[in-house]
Design a protein around this motif. Structure first.
Motif, PDB file in Angstrom:
ATOM      1  N   SER A 285       0.803  -1.235   0.000  1.00 55.92           N
ATOM      2  CA  SER A 285       0.000   0.000   0.000  1.00 55.92           C
ATOM      3  C   SER A 285       0.833   1.281   0.000  1.00 55.92           C
ATOM      4  O   SER A 285       0.429   2.303   0.568  1.00 55.92           O
ATOM      5  CB  SER A 285      -0.942   0.013   1.225  1.00 55.92           C
ATOM      6  OG  SER A 285      -1.829  -1.069   1.192  1.00 55.92           O
ATOM      7  N   ARG A 287       1.660   2.610  -2.891  1.00 54.50           N
ATOM      8  CA  ARG A 287       1.305   3.127  -4.218  1.00 54.50           C
ATOM      9  C   ARG A 287       2.393   2.878  -5.269  1.00 54.50           C
ATOM     10  O   ARG A 287       2.323   3.407  -6.363  1.00 54.50           O
ATOM     11  CB  ARG A 287       0.962   4.612  -4.151  1.00 54.50           C
ATOM     12  CG  ARG A 287      -0.300   4.895  -3.349  1.00 54.50           C
ATOM     13  CD  ARG A 287      -0.665   6.368  -3.329  1.00 54.50           C
ATOM     14  NE  ARG A 287       0.239   7.133  -2.503  1.00 54.50           N
ATOM     15  CZ  ARG A 287       0.978   8.156  -2.935  1.00 54.50           C
ATOM     16  NH1 ARG A 287       0.869   8.543  -4.197  1.00 54.50           N
ATOM     17  NH2 ARG A 287       1.784   8.811  -2.129  1.00 54.50           N
ATOM     18  N   SER A 348      -5.866  11.390 -14.493  1.00 54.39           N
ATOM     19  CA  SER A 348      -7.204  11.186 -13.938  1.00 54.39           C
ATOM     20  C   SER A 348      -7.885  12.514 -13.658  1.00 54.39           C
ATOM     21  O   SER A 348      -7.288  13.443 -13.136  1.00 54.39           O
ATOM     22  CB  SER A 348      -7.117  10.372 -12.644  1.00 54.39           C
ATOM     23  OG  SER A 348      -6.350  11.061 -11.676  1.00 54.39           O
ATOM     24  N   LYS A 374       1.358   5.015  -8.447  1.00 58.64           N
ATOM     25  CA  LYS A 374       0.015   5.591  -8.576  1.00 58.64           C
ATOM     26  C   LYS A 374      -0.091   6.830  -7.697  1.00 58.64           C
ATOM     27  O   LYS A 374       0.489   6.882  -6.609  1.00 58.64           O
ATOM     28  CB  LYS A 374      -1.053   4.586  -8.144  1.00 58.64           C
ATOM     29  CG  LYS A 374      -1.420   3.566  -9.185  1.00 58.64           C
ATOM     30  CD  LYS A 374      -2.803   2.966  -8.977  1.00 58.64           C
ATOM     31  CE  LYS A 374      -3.066   2.487  -7.572  1.00 58.64           C
ATOM     32  NZ  LYS A 374      -4.415   1.849  -7.476  1.00 58.64           N
ATOM     33  N   SER A 376      -2.917   7.801  -6.419  1.00 67.17           N
ATOM     34  CA  SER A 376      -3.998   7.620  -5.451  1.00 67.17           C
ATOM     35  C   SER A 376      -4.262   6.146  -5.238  1.00 67.17           C
ATOM     36  O   SER A 376      -4.210   5.342  -6.178  1.00 67.17           O
ATOM     37  CB  SER A 376      -5.277   8.309  -5.935  1.00 67.17           C
ATOM     38  OG  SER A 376      -6.380   7.985  -5.109  1.00 67.17           O
ATOM     39  N   THR A 377      -4.571   5.793  -4.012  1.00 64.91           N
ATOM     40  CA  THR A 377      -4.923   4.399  -3.712  1.00 64.91           C
ATOM     41  C   THR A 377      -6.391   4.115  -3.986  1.00 64.91           C
ATOM     42  O   THR A 377      -6.832   2.969  -3.889  1.00 64.91           O
ATOM     43  CB  THR A 377      -4.624   4.086  -2.238  1.00 64.91           C
ATOM     44  OG1 THR A 377      -5.391   4.989  -1.410  1.00 64.91           O
ATOM     45  CG2 THR A 377      -3.152   4.232  -1.933  1.00 64.91           C
ATOM     46  N   ASN A 378      -7.139   5.146  -4.344  1.00 63.97           N
ATOM     47  CA  ASN A 378      -8.583   4.975  -4.538  1.00 63.97           C
ATOM     48  C   ASN A 378      -8.960   4.532  -5.951  1.00 63.97           C
ATOM     49  O   ASN A 378     -10.134   4.289  -6.231  1.00 63.97           O
ATOM     50  CB  ASN A 378      -9.304   6.299  -4.223  1.00 63.97           C
ATOM     51  CG  ASN A 378      -9.158   6.685  -2.766  1.00 63.97           C
ATOM     52  OD1 ASN A 378      -9.127   5.817  -1.893  1.00 63.97           O
ATOM     53  ND2 ASN A 378      -9.057   7.985  -2.506  1.00 63.97           N
ATOM     54  N   THR A 379      -7.977   4.452  -6.830  1.00 67.38           N
ATOM     55  CA  THR A 379      -8.260   4.042  -8.207  1.00 67.38           C
ATOM     56  C   THR A 379      -7.908   2.576  -8.404  1.00 67.38           C
ATOM     57  O   THR A 379      -7.122   1.991  -7.651  1.00 67.38           O
ATOM     58  CB  THR A 379      -7.464   4.902  -9.200  1.00 67.38           C
ATOM     59  OG1 THR A 379      -6.078   4.852  -8.855  1.00 67.38           O
ATOM     60  CG2 THR A 379      -7.939   6.351  -9.163  1.00 67.38           C
TER      61      THR A 379
END
Length: 678
Positions: A285, A287, A348, A374, A376-379
């Motif tokens: 986690s 990213r 994004s 990345k 963001s970890t939300n994608t």
């Protein structure tokens, strides 16, 4: 044979070679040979200068035989000397063999044949080895050279193309257009590509286009459509425009070309070891993608001063919802490594293209570290691909390393094989990222051009296929694009795993010039249609094109004149071949016993060592070693045989049977006595 000045010149060249191998200079060797044949100085000096170096290099000599025809008997002589007619035009026939063997052959050739060395010349043009390997030479021999077909070469630079025209490596009447505004030159890559296509299809009309953007590419294609171009070769790999799945603007361009009847041939790319493909993984986690368990980086070995470009793109076209960034470190990230270059474009939310790239020129040689991150970890975690336009990647994915537009449905994609049909280690590998089969075909690379002794890569393989397509269209202008593709595929030689594979496709190009369903590699008569592929004498040359079908040394024409059977090596079944009877022993090839003495010609030659043209009736002495003379010694041996003092051999039983009644008796003694005048 007329040998006079030419033959003496051949001798002189061989002598020079031997002297040079002994440490004597070229000048000294010429002087020594010249003193031996001073009356041929003018012609001799020209010919020795022409050939001395070549013969020294490979101990071979090329000879031109001038004669209306090289008949079967002469072909047999050439074959026995290790030579054969390589090419012939009109009354000129070219052979090549070792100089030593030629001197022996020279005295055996018919007097009607004029032998000479090639005329003086300079090396001004080269021909790709692929022309012969893939059967284009067969097509050209049949007069099929791509005439009436227009070939477009769209590339990144054509430096030296006018010199290639002057040397004969490119046609003088081609069209060249620069779409970049920087001049037609720069790289010579396109010139070499065009040379290969021209070698394959020398009768085609060529259009050269230099581009550097997809917009320029589109314009070049539009102009070629308007000009009536039927084959386009594009030995260029594009990155980042799509996810290598047959979509995007590059495929739109090739689709448009196909819709206008253009057969588009494209190099697969040389990225097999420079490619990585995986779904983004982030177990910790942070990213950052894990290239292996617990390792958040890939590696690449860079050399000081040598530029590298890295391209990252991910499966989120046409408008990205995910934002990835690309970083290059000079040491292990998190352990002292420092970012030396990066690419952090925003995708994004901004409707950006899912693409990042960086270019870096290192100042120190060593291992560098690549990180994909990345924002963001939300994608979602989606697939991405990483390409190096430079050294190989430390962690690589060989599968799906195809570049664009080789991934497009409308493109005929070409992998690379070496000169011995091995799949090249660098040649990009299929399938596409959407799991379609690529490449369709493969072709030879590592070939010679006027600008390089070894032009390697799928860039060199592709124009062989473009030229092959032009040859097929000149053979049959009504062929559709699908039919051209199918012919190239169906006639190919399977050079890797059985059937289709992701490295060489359906096989290496192998044209079927005579259209008998046997390709260049498998056909035993490449210029003569012969569906049955019959080869009576198993010499590799099919009966349909074999001047000596039974392989006995007599041509089919000669056997017809003699009345012998061209399908039998020994027509009269006497254990002597028809050739030996006619050329060596002068016996009758239609008569088992030429001298009618009860012994077959073969038995006389091989068993008894007697003369098959001279009757052996009554010739019994000396015992076990006849002398072809009848005298009292023969009578004494016959007496001992009749009286059963000695047992007759098979030969004695035949030769002593003077009355031909199958029995040795007093009548034979009386008849031999009478023959001797007793």
């Amino acid at each position: 044979m007329i040998i006079d000045l030419f033959a003496r010149s051949v001798f002189s060249v061989v002598a020079i070679s031997l002297l040079m191998l002994s440490g004597i200079s070229v000048a000294e060797s010429r002087n020594m040979v010249s003193s031996h044949a001073s009356h041929t100085d003018h012609l001799h000096s020209r010919l020795t200068r022409l050939n001395a170096n070549a013969i020294t290099r490979d101990n071979a000599v090329t000879i031109i035989l001038e004669t209306a025809d090289v008949d079967a008997a002469t072909n047999q002589l050439l074959k026995s000397a290790g030579a054969k007619v390589r090419f012939h035009f009109g009354n000129r026939h070219e052979i090549k063999l070792s100089a030593r063997k030629f001197l022996s052959l020279l005295n055996r050739l018919p007097k009607s044949i004029h032998a000479r060395l090639p005329y003086p010349h300079e090396a001004v043009a080269v021909t790709s080895q692929g022309v012969e390997i893939m059967g284009a030479g067969d097509m050209q021999a049949l007069g099929l050279e791509g005439n009436g077909v227009k070939i477009g070469i769209i590339d990144l630079g054509f430096a030296g193309y006018t010199s290639a025209q002057s040397s004969g490596d490119l046609p003088t009447n081609l069209t060249a257009v620069d779409y970049t505004g920087d001049g037609i030159g720069g790289l010579n890559h396109g010139t070499q590509v065009a040379e290969i296509a021209y070698d394959m299809a020398p009768g085609a009309e060529f259009y050269l286009a230099k581009v550097s953007t997809t917009v320029q590419l589109q314009q070049a294609v539009n102009d070629m459509v308007a000009a009536g171009v039927k084959v386009i070769n594009h030995s260029v790999a594009w990155f980042g425009a799509a996810f290598y799945d047959g979509t995007g603007q590059l495929c739109d361009i090739t689709d448009g070309a196909e819709a206008n009847g253009i057969h588009w041939v494209n190099a697969m790319g040389n990225s097999r070891n420079k490619h990585y493909l995986e779904t983004f993984t982030d177990a910790d986690s942070n990213r950052e993608h894990e290239f292996s368990a617990g390792q958040n980086y890939n590696t690449i070995s860079l050399t000081s001063g040598s530029e590298v470009t890295l391209i990252l793109n991910w499966d989120d076209y046409p408008v990205s919802r995910v934002n990835y960034n690309l970083y290059l470190y000079n040491g292990i990230p998190g352990a002292g490594g420092v970012i030396v270059e990066s690419s952090e474009n925003s995708q994004s939310g901004a409707g950006g293209t899912p693409y990042e790239s960086l270019t870096y020129t290192p100042t120190t040689t060593g291992t560098y570290y690549i990180v994909v991150k990345k924002t963001s970890t939300n994608t979602a975690n989606i697939r991405f691909t990483l390409f190096s336009m430079g050294p190989d990647l430390g962690i690589k994915t060989r599968a799906s390393s195809v570049t664009q537009p080789a991934d497009c449905n409308s493109v005929f994609s070409v992998g690379a094989t070496n000169l011995t049909d091995g799949a090249e280690y660098f040649s990009s590998e299929g399938p596409t990222t959407d799991n379609r089969n690529k490449p369709e075909i493969s072709a030879t690379n590592r070939v010679t051009t006027s600008l390089s002794s070894v032009f390697a890569g799928t860039s060199a393989a592709a124009p062989h296929v473009a030229g092959a397509a032009a040859l097929l269209l000149s053979q049959n202008p009504s062929l559709t694009l699908t039919e051209v593709r199918n012919l190239l595929i169906n006639d190919s030689k399977d050079v890797s795993s059985n059937g289709f594979d992701f490295r060489t496709g359906y096989g290496r190009i192998s044209l079927d010039a005579d259209m008998d369903s046997f390709n260049h590699d498998d056909d035993n008569c490449v210029l003569t249609s012969n569906i049955e592929q019959l080869d009576l004498d198993t010499d590799g040359q099919g009966d349909a094109c074999d001047a000596d079908i039974d392989g006995d040394g007599l041509s089919n024409i000669e056997e017809s004149a003699l009345g012998t059977d061209s399908l039998l090596t020994d027509t009269d079944n006497d254990s002597l071949t028809d050739y030996d009877e006619v050329m060596a022993y002068f016996t009758d090839p239609l008569l088992e016993d030429s001298d009618v003495d009860g012994l077959t010609d073969g038995a006389e030659v091989f068993t008894y060592s007697t003369n098959p043209l001279l009757s052996n009736i009554g010739d019994l002495a000396p015992k076990n070693s006849t002398d072809n003379v009848l005298n009292v010694s023969d009578l004494l041996i016959l007496y001992r045989l009749v009286e059963t003092i000695d047992s007759p051999t098979i030969y004695e039983q035949t030769a002593g049977d003077i009355n031909s009644d199958g029995v040795l008796d007093l009548r034979d003694i009386l008849q031999l006595s009478k023959n001797l005048g007793f």
